[in-house]
Write a protein that holds these residues in place. Structure first.
Motif, PDB file in Angstrom:
ATOM      1  N   ALA A  88       0.834  -1.202   0.000  1.00  0.00           N
ATOM      2  CA  ALA A  88       0.000   0.000   0.000  1.00  0.00           C
ATOM      3  C   ALA A  88       0.866   1.249   0.000  1.00  0.00           C
ATOM      4  N   THR A  89       1.958   1.216   0.736  1.00  0.00           N
ATOM      5  CA  THR A  89       2.840   2.374   0.783  1.00  0.00           C
ATOM      6  C   THR A  89       3.439   2.654  -0.583  1.00  0.00           C
ATOM      7  N   ALA A  90       3.866   1.598  -1.262  1.00  0.00           N
ATOM      8  CA  ALA A  90       4.468   1.772  -2.579  1.00  0.00           C
ATOM      9  C   ALA A  90       3.467   2.338  -3.565  1.00  0.00           C
ATOM     10  N   VAL A  91       2.236   1.836  -3.516  1.00  0.00           N
ATOM     11  CA  VAL A  91       1.210   2.352  -4.406  1.00  0.00           C
ATOM     12  C   VAL A  91       0.888   3.792  -4.067  1.00  0.00           C
ATOM     13  N   GLY A  92       0.839   4.107  -2.778  1.00  0.00           N
ATOM     14  CA  GLY A  92       0.563   5.479  -2.367  1.00  0.00           C
ATOM     15  C   GLY A  92       1.608   6.441  -2.896  1.00  0.00           C
ATOM     16  N   LEU A  93       2.878   6.045  -2.830  1.00  0.00           N
ATOM     17  CA  LEU A  93       3.941   6.889  -3.357  1.00  0.00           C
ATOM     18  C   LEU A  93       3.809   7.061  -4.861  1.00  0.00           C
ATOM     19  N   ALA A  94       3.431   5.978  -5.550  1.00  0.00           N
ATOM     20  CA  ALA A  94       3.261   6.075  -6.999  1.00  0.00           C
ATOM     21  C   ALA A  94       2.111   7.001  -7.354  1.00  0.00           C
ATOM     22  N   LEU A  95       1.024   6.906  -6.570  1.00  0.00           N
ATOM     23  CA  LEU A  95      -0.092   7.801  -6.807  1.00  0.00           C
ATOM     24  C   LEU A  95       0.297   9.249  -6.571  1.00  0.00           C
ATOM     25  N   ALA A  96       1.056   9.474  -5.514  1.00  0.00           N
ATOM     26  CA  ALA A  96       1.498  10.833  -5.236  1.00  0.00           C
ATOM     27  C   ALA A  96       2.347  11.362  -6.386  1.00  0.00           C
ATOM     28  N   ALA A  97       3.139  10.473  -6.968  1.00  0.00           N
ATOM     29  CA  ALA A  97       3.986  10.883  -8.081  1.00  0.00           C
ATOM     30  C   ALA A  97       3.175  11.252  -9.305  1.00  0.00           C
ATOM     31  N   PRO A 100      -6.842  14.975  -6.605  1.00  0.00           N
ATOM     32  CA  PRO A 100      -7.155  15.802  -5.430  1.00  0.00           C
ATOM     33  C   PRO A 100      -6.266  15.461  -4.234  1.00  0.00           C
ATOM     34  N   ASP A 101      -6.140  16.418  -3.330  1.00  0.00           N
ATOM     35  CA  ASP A 101      -5.383  16.196  -2.097  1.00  0.00           C
ATOM     36  C   ASP A 101      -5.934  14.985  -1.350  1.00  0.00           C
ATOM     37  N   GLY A 102      -5.044  14.145  -0.862  1.00  0.00           N
ATOM     38  CA  GLY A 102      -5.439  13.006  -0.056  1.00  0.00           C
ATOM     39  C   GLY A 102      -5.885  11.793  -0.841  1.00  0.00           C
ATOM     40  N   ALA A 103      -5.985  11.911  -2.163  1.00  0.00           N
ATOM     41  CA  ALA A 103      -6.495  10.791  -2.953  1.00  0.00           C
ATOM     42  C   ALA A 103      -5.585   9.573  -2.880  1.00  0.00           C
ATOM     43  N   ALA A 104      -4.283   9.795  -2.792  1.00  0.00           N
ATOM     44  CA  ALA A 104      -3.347   8.663  -2.777  1.00  0.00           C
ATOM     45  C   ALA A 104      -3.670   7.682  -1.663  1.00  0.00           C
ATOM     46  N   ASP A 105      -4.078   8.189  -0.527  1.00  0.00           N
ATOM     47  CA  ASP A 105      -4.342   7.320   0.622  1.00  0.00           C
ATOM     48  C   ASP A 105      -5.557   6.431   0.403  1.00  0.00           C
ATOM     49  N   TYR A 106      -6.658   7.013  -0.073  1.00  0.00           N
ATOM     50  CA  TYR A 106      -7.860   6.197  -0.185  1.00  0.00           C
ATOM     51  C   TYR A 106      -7.926   5.401  -1.493  1.00  0.00           C
ATOM     52  N   LEU A 107      -7.105   5.762  -2.475  1.00  0.00           N
ATOM     53  CA  LEU A 107      -7.073   4.995  -3.718  1.00  0.00           C
ATOM     54  C   LEU A 107      -6.190   3.751  -3.610  1.00  0.00           C
ATOM     55  N   ALA A 108      -5.176   3.810  -2.762  1.00  0.00           N
ATOM     56  CA  ALA A 108      -4.172   2.747  -2.703  1.00  0.00           C
ATOM     57  C   ALA A 108      -4.762   1.345  -2.550  1.00  0.00           C
ATOM     58  N   PRO A 161     -23.529   8.225  -6.362  1.00  0.00           N
ATOM     59  CA  PRO A 161     -24.546   7.305  -5.827  1.00  0.00           C
ATOM     60  C   PRO A 161     -25.930   7.493  -6.440  1.00  0.00           C
ATOM     61  N   ASP A 162     -26.377   8.741  -6.598  1.00  0.00           N
ATOM     62  CA  ASP A 162     -27.693   8.968  -7.179  1.00  0.00           C
ATOM     63  C   ASP A 162     -27.698   8.783  -8.690  1.00  0.00           C
ATOM     64  N   ALA A 163     -26.590   9.107  -9.349  1.00  0.00           N
ATOM     65  CA  ALA A 163     -26.545   9.055 -10.808  1.00  0.00           C
ATOM     66  C   ALA A 163     -26.249   7.652 -11.328  1.00  0.00           C
ATOM     67  N   MET A 164     -25.346   6.934 -10.628  1.00  0.00           N
ATOM     68  CA  MET A 164     -24.922   5.624 -11.143  1.00  0.00           C
ATOM     69  C   MET A 164     -24.977   4.524 -10.098  1.00  0.00           C
ATOM     70  N   TYR A 165     -25.498   4.855  -8.916  1.00  0.00           N
ATOM     71  CA  TYR A 165     -25.826   3.860  -7.906  1.00  0.00           C
ATOM     72  C   TYR A 165     -24.644   2.990  -7.480  1.00  0.00           C
ATOM     73  N   MET A 166     -23.507   3.639  -7.346  1.00  0.00           N
ATOM     74  CA  MET A 166     -22.310   3.012  -6.813  1.00  0.00           C
ATOM     75  C   MET A 166     -21.835   3.840  -5.624  1.00  0.00           C
ATOM     76  N   TYR A 167     -20.942   3.281  -4.826  1.00  0.00           N
ATOM     77  CA  TYR A 167     -20.357   4.014  -3.708  1.00  0.00           C
ATOM     78  C   TYR A 167     -19.123   4.772  -4.198  1.00  0.00           C
ATOM     79  N   PRO A 168     -18.922   6.022  -3.784  1.00  0.00           N
ATOM     80  CA  PRO A 168     -17.705   6.745  -4.163  1.00  0.00           C
ATOM     81  C   PRO A 168     -16.489   6.180  -3.438  1.00  0.00           C
ATOM     82  N   VAL A 169     -15.320   6.256  -4.077  1.00  0.00           N
ATOM     83  CA  VAL A 169     -14.108   5.778  -3.401  1.00  0.00           C
ATOM     84  C   VAL A 169     -13.639   6.758  -2.335  1.00  0.00           C
TER      85      VAL A 169
END
Length: 380
Positions: A34-43, A142-150, A327-335
């Motif tokens: 997860a850390t490696a992916v987070g760093l890649a996302l940040a990059a 967006p800010d913080g995306a790397a953490d929740y996308l990893a 959620p209302d438009a495509m009935y999925m949960y946001p990441v």
């Protein structure tokens, strides 16, 4: 890969009205991975709260997004995208998710557009292996995306960006069963019990993404050596197998609004929130121990005429306003775990704490043989 594997999710999106929660999240990656992916996302580029501007970049001011037929976002958001970025969105609907994936692979040397949205985790490894996704264009996320996308990144390749997710699981008509003095089933094995004979309707994994997700859940639970016998036992216990989610839920399910005869069905963890009675109580429940997660991705297409515009689109899909509209438009949960969802879904559509996970690389390597084994097991 079958070309029809999205109809379940698409039908769910077009037919249900969902409402806002902060669904529970589970880290599917831990430690160094997860850390490696987070760093890649940040990059990939972070530091803003929305997509970058620049509609005069290479490729002109139009961004063509290849997606499935049921893609839908409010018109005011589409207009805001142009106001914020200078780019005009052109949506190229290209069939269901499986068709989109196959078309992108076949046309990778002459791409159909600039960006793609709607590739799910059953197709992601194959799409990456085929070189469909541009892994070089910087993404200003967006800010913080790397953490929740990893936790959702496939094959350590953050260029294929997670956007939303859903959970496929068994749903039960609790009122129907209770009226007949039957206990509510909770685990896979219950569905082969003679007590529930002729009560379960499943979905064909060769024609539906919902069906494919449930097949993967059984593989994840019983293993490659055990899932075929489970399906044989289901069929022996009177399980019906429909071609798509709409038929299973709206025609055959007792709580689907029609005259269905089956009180147990493959659907979504969010489905009970759409079955509230006059007292505000859901008439159905999700069997969370059967849940498996579907994640949908976006990315810049390799060879895109407008890679900068495509990158702006991908970043925009993670903006708070889009995440809260999904959620209302495509009935999925946001990441994005901080994106607000709605009260009914918060109360009655919570996601599983421990969803079943089958590695995307294993899906890419074995999907066809699993489908063949399944077809033999159920006699199709």
């Amino acid at each position: 890969m079958n070309t029809n594997q999205i109809d379940g999710a698409a039908s769910t999106r077009s037919a249900r009205s969902l409402t806002t929660i902060r669904p529970s999240r589970r880290a599917l990656l831990t430690g160094g991975a997860a850390t490696a992916v987070g760093l890649a996302l940040a990059a990939c580029g972070s530091g803003n709260n929305g997509p970058s501007t620049g509609g005069t970049a290479a490729g002109g001011d139009t961004v063509t997004v290849v997606t499935y037929d049921s893609f839908d976002l409010p018109d005011e958001l589409i207009t805001a995208f142009k106001d914020d970025t200078g780019y005009t969105l052109e949506i190229a609907r290209s069939g269901d998710g499986g068709e989109v994936a196959n078309k992108l692979i076949l046309t990778k040397d002459a791409p159909l557009g600039d960006a793609v949205f709607g590739i799910n985790n059953t197709m992601a490894s194959r799409i990456l292996a085929e070189g469909v996704i541009d892994t070089t264009t910087a993404l200003n996320l967006p800010d913080g995306a790397a953490d929740y996308l990893a936790p959702y990144i496939v094959d350590d390749t953050p260029a294929l960006v997670p956007i939303d997710f859903g959970e496929v699981c068994v749903n039960v008509d609790t009122f129907w069963l209770s009226d007949r003095g039957l206990e509510i089933p909770t685990v896979f094995e219950d569905l082969t019990d003679p007590v529930y004979k002729d009560m379960f309707v499943a979905i064909n994994p060769t024609t539906s993404s919902t069906g494919m997700a449930f097949l993967l859940a059984t593989i994840g639970h019983f293993g490659e050596d055990g899932f075929a016998q489970y399906w044989k036992d289901l069929v022996a216990n009177g399980t019906k197998i429909d071609e798509g989610w709409s038929d299973a839920y709206y025609t055959d399910f007792t709580a689907g609004g029609g005259d269905g005869a089956y009180p147990i069905v493959v659907s979504y963890s969010s489905s009970p929130a759409a079955t509230l009675n006059d007292d505000g109580i859901p008439t159905t429940a999700a069997m969370s121990r059967t849940a498996t997660r579907q994640v949908e991705y976006a990315g810049v297409l390799a060879g895109a005429a407008n890679p900068d515009g495509a990158a702006a689109f991908v970043a925009w899909m993670l903006s708070r306003q889009v995440q809260e509209a999904i959620p209302d438009a495509m009935y999925m949960y946001p990441v994005d775990p901080d994106a607000a969802l709605a009260d009914d879904l918060a109360d009655f559509g919570a996601t599983a704490e421990d969803p079943i996970v089958v590695d995307s690389a294993d899906i890419a390597d074995h999907q066809q043989e699993w489908l063949t084994t399944w077809a033999e097991a159920v006699g199709q």
